[in-house]
Design an enzyme around this catalytic site. Sequence first.
Site, mmCIF file in Angstrom:
data_model
loop_
_atom_site.group_PDB
_atom_site.id
_atom_site.type_symbol
_atom_site.label_atom_id
_atom_site.label_comp_id
_atom_site.label_asym_id
_atom_site.label_seq_id
_atom_site.Cartn_x
_atom_site.Cartn_y
_atom_site.Cartn_z
ATOM 1 N N GLY A 79 0.813 -1.220 0.000
ATOM 2 C CA GLY A 79 0.000 0.000 0.000
ATOM 3 C C GLY A 79 0.842 1.263 0.000
ATOM 4 O O GLY A 79 0.396 2.309 0.462
ATOM 5 N N ASP A 128 0.178 0.464 -13.536
ATOM 6 C CA ASP A 128 0.884 -0.362 -12.546
ATOM 7 C C ASP A 128 1.039 -1.790 -13.059
ATOM 8 O O ASP A 128 2.136 -2.361 -13.034
ATOM 9 C CB ASP A 128 0.119 -0.396 -11.214
ATOM 10 C CG ASP A 128 0.091 0.942 -10.502
ATOM 11 O OD1 ASP A 128 0.491 1.942 -11.122
ATOM 12 O OD2 ASP A 128 -0.336 0.971 -9.335
HETATM 13 C C1 MEV Z 1 -0.959 4.766 -9.131
HETATM 14 O O1 MEV Z 1 0.234 3.992 -9.053
HETATM 15 C C2 MEV Z 1 -0.878 5.720 -10.282
HETATM 16 C C3 MEV Z 1 -2.088 6.634 -10.448
HETATM 17 O O2 MEV Z 1 -1.806 7.456 -11.595
HETATM 18 C C4 MEV Z 1 -3.374 5.878 -10.647
HETATM 19 C C5 MEV Z 1 -3.425 5.154 -11.985
HETATM 20 O O3 MEV Z 1 -2.729 5.519 -12.929
HETATM 21 O O4 MEV Z 1 -4.223 4.187 -12.055
HETATM 22 C C6 MEV Z 1 -2.260 7.566 -9.253
#
Ligand code: MEV
Length: 291
Positions: A79, A128
């Site tokens: 997290g 991600d």
């Molecule tokens: C999360 O690692 C990255 C964000 O840009 C969310 C996303 O791209 O899904 C905050």
Amino acid sequence: MRASAPGKLIVLGEHSVVYGHRALAAAVSLRTTVTLRPHEGLTVLGESAIRDDRLDAALALALPSRGYRVDIATDLPIGRGMGSSASLSIALLRLRAALEGIEPDFTWLHAEGFALEQIFHGQPSGIDHAVSASEGALVYRRGKKPRSVSMPPSTVVVLDSGTAGNTAELVAGVAARRPAIDPVLDRLGELVERSLPHLDDARALGEAMDEAHAHLAAIGVSTPKLDELVGLARRNGALGAKLSGAGGGGVVLALCPGGGQDTLRAAQARGIHAFRCTIPCGGQDAHATEP
Ligand code: MEV
């Protein structure tokens, strides 16, 4: 049977990537490993380094409902914006592919990974699990096939704020501040475009990271603790530093050519959990599934 996948650090472009801008992210050497063992009856979760009430839903979606015990180990902080859920999702999908006799290419992993990542993060851009599936460094634009980029390996120091950020809530918070913050999201996107031709220039990349952090603070996803860690890294040898991932907690990424000893020492002297890693890690051929 066992499969693993890496976590990630977003170098530039978090949040703006949700709105169609490109982002740059890199796989890290920390991985999540999932082991499947035969088990009588329903598939159950065994030992797990990831404790999350959404895990059962993810396992139910990814794996056969009967016949397995699932053990999850990870090197990643959970997290903290380093892709623990994405690496879990990709490792689970690699196992499903092995069970079904499918060769899990990037397109399959990425398409299937969305449903799993939605369990954890609501409406993610997909960056991600794209990095987790492909390893190496990626330029990612929502809805497009990502492009692997050659990025010279950089030593970074990761400073842990000690608290988790909730990606779904942070993304929703940014959405609620639009359209007032759209010019800042555009600037974050432009920063990626300006930086991509010069990824071998550590000083320029560091400056871009500093600027990115200021924009991320302006859209409301930094915290006093993250700002403090960024300042600490910059005062102690980092060429640039920024929050990485959704923010609201999580980690700061500090670019520290030369090993980052001063940054590490300064963080550790203040009781901050900090560690060194090299990005990007792995590449297209990284091996991730074992019988
Ligand atoms: C999360 O690692 C990255 C964000 O840009 C969310 C996303 O791209 O899904 C905050």
